[in-house]
Write an enzyme that holds these catalytic residues in place. Structure first.
Site, PDB file in Angstrom:
ATOM      1  N   HIS A  98      13.792  -5.470  10.895  1.00 41.64           N
ATOM      2  CA  HIS A  98      13.593  -4.821   9.664  1.00 41.64           C
ATOM      3  C   HIS A  98      12.432  -5.602   8.933  1.00 41.64           C
ATOM      4  O   HIS A  98      12.356  -6.602   9.246  1.00 41.64           O
ATOM      5  CB  HIS A  98      14.434  -4.485   8.700  1.00 41.64           C
ATOM      6  CG  HIS A  98      15.084  -5.697   8.228  1.00 41.64           C
ATOM      7  ND1 HIS A  98      16.101  -6.545   8.885  1.00 41.64           N
ATOM      8  CD2 HIS A  98      15.145  -6.132   6.871  1.00 41.64           C
ATOM      9  CE1 HIS A  98      16.467  -7.660   8.270  1.00 41.64           C
ATOM     10  NE2 HIS A  98      15.950  -7.492   7.108  1.00 41.64           N
ATOM     11  N   PHE A  99      11.526  -5.134   8.004  1.00 41.49           N
ATOM     12  CA  PHE A  99      10.470  -5.685   7.294  1.00 41.49           C
ATOM     13  C   PHE A  99      10.788  -5.151   5.947  1.00 41.49           C
ATOM     14  O   PHE A  99      11.276  -4.274   5.557  1.00 41.49           O
ATOM     15  CB  PHE A  99       9.001  -5.483   7.650  1.00 41.49           C
ATOM     16  CG  PHE A  99       8.804  -5.888   9.097  1.00 41.49           C
ATOM     17  CD1 PHE A  99       7.870  -6.976   9.407  1.00 41.49           C
ATOM     18  CD2 PHE A  99       9.287  -4.947  10.163  1.00 41.49           C
ATOM     19  CE1 PHE A  99       7.560  -7.310  10.754  1.00 41.49           C
ATOM     20  CE2 PHE A  99       8.901  -5.387  11.582  1.00 41.49           C
ATOM     21  CZ  PHE A  99       8.001  -6.286  11.789  1.00 41.49           C
TER      22      PHE A  99
END
Length: 330
Positions: free
Chosen positions: A170-171
């Site tokens: 994830h970012f």
């Protein structure tokens, strides 16, 4: 919020959809809200004691009301379905599902926000990918960012061993109105297309994207090759995507970490990608009052190591050329 995947190029009003859906969810009162708290930046200031300005925000609820971060051991731990992951997120947290080339990017609200519109970008969520950056995931988030008209959006990524608290790829997407010091910091060219921050509070390698129409592919390739080089040498890292001060050129800053950090600090703040870039969220008013640029730079040096460039320049340059060697940590 039920969503149907849509191709990125078929969403002409991407930013409007993102912001309106985020705001609608954020403004729902208890007990219907899915947020752990309503975002309240109690105090905000920019340090002025030195050459470099840092944006400090007091957001106590981020410390007291968020989900307790988990310890992630090692740099490339396998995905564990028994630990928290984004497949467990409430379906109402899903803002969008966007098809970008071969990647299905799920955009979720961050229920413990740092900023308005703080969202999580999760590539191919159901594939259960560990927190290891890939070319496809980087391509997806960069193209997503380039589709947002407002250039106050930034994207951050923390590897395992460098303050990631969820081992599910994830970012973080945040909206920050203030200029950050890394956006107009001078860059020193040390190789073909490779730059670094010199004489700055944090140490980072940098690539720049000037022509989106012709250079995006090579920009992504170079970045993922550098990340692969760090992974091969077991070097933790943070990544930060931002526009330069003129809002014309995209910078990707990669912050290596010579020592793996496998546990979140409690105080005064966690030194991760946003913090190294000058955006520092604090949970204690006493820390907010006392921290200045000099002390923040000390925390950065402690997190990254003082001789980072001396140890890594040769490794990074050789890695970009296709050869790899292990870094001496002693």
């Amino acid at each position: 919020m039920a969503t149907t995947p849509v191709r990125l190029e078929d969403i002409p009003n991407l930013q409007q959809i993102l912001e309106s859906r985020w705001s609608k969810l954020h403004n729902q009162p208890a007990p219907d809200t899915i947020f752990r708290y309503q975002l309240t930046i109690e105090r905000e200031r920019v340090t002025t004691d030195g050459e470099f300005n840092f944006l400090l925000q007091l957001n106590r609820k981020r410390t007291t009301d968020r989900r307790k971060p988990e310890i992630t051991a090692g740099l490339q731990p396998p995905f564990d379905p028994n630990r928290f992951n984004f497949n467990r997120a409430n379906p109402r947290e899903v803002l969008l599902e966007v098809r970008i080339d071969d990647t299905l990017l799920t955009v979720l609200v961050n229920v413990s926000p740092l900023s308005h519109y703080h969202s999580l970008l999760v590539p191919d969520r159901e594939r259960n990918l560990p927190q290891v950056l890939t070319a496809g995931s980087l391509n997806a988030v960069i193209r997503f960012m380039l589709s947002l008209e407002d250039r106050d959006y930034r994207i951050g990524y923390n590897s395992s061993g460098a303050m990631a608290s969820v081992n599910h790829l994830h970012f973080h997407l945040v909206h920050v109105c203030q200029k950050l010091y890394v956006e107009d910091a001078p860059l020193t060219k040390i190789g073909s297309h490779l730059y670094r921050l010199d004489n700055q509070p944090a140490k980072a390698y940098c690539f720049v994207l000037e022509d989106q129409s012709t250079e995006t592919g090579t920009f992504i390739t170079r970045t993922t090759r550098l990340i692969s080089t760090l992974l091969s040498a077991e070097i933790g890292h943070n990544l930060f995507l931002t526009w330069d001060a003129a809002r014309t050129t995209l910078r990707v800053l990669i912050y290596p970490r010579l020592r793996l950090c496998e546990n979140k600090q409690v105080s005064p703040f966690n030194v991760a990608g946003f913090e190294l870039s000058g955006f520092v969220t604090l949970g204690e008013e006493s820390d907010y009052e006392r921290l200045d640029g000099r002390k923040l730079a000390e925390y950065f040096r402690e997190a990254q190591g003082t001789d980072l460039y001396e140890r890594l320049d040769s490794l990074v340059l050789k890695g970009l050329e296709g050869t790899r060697k292990r870094v001496n940590r002693n």
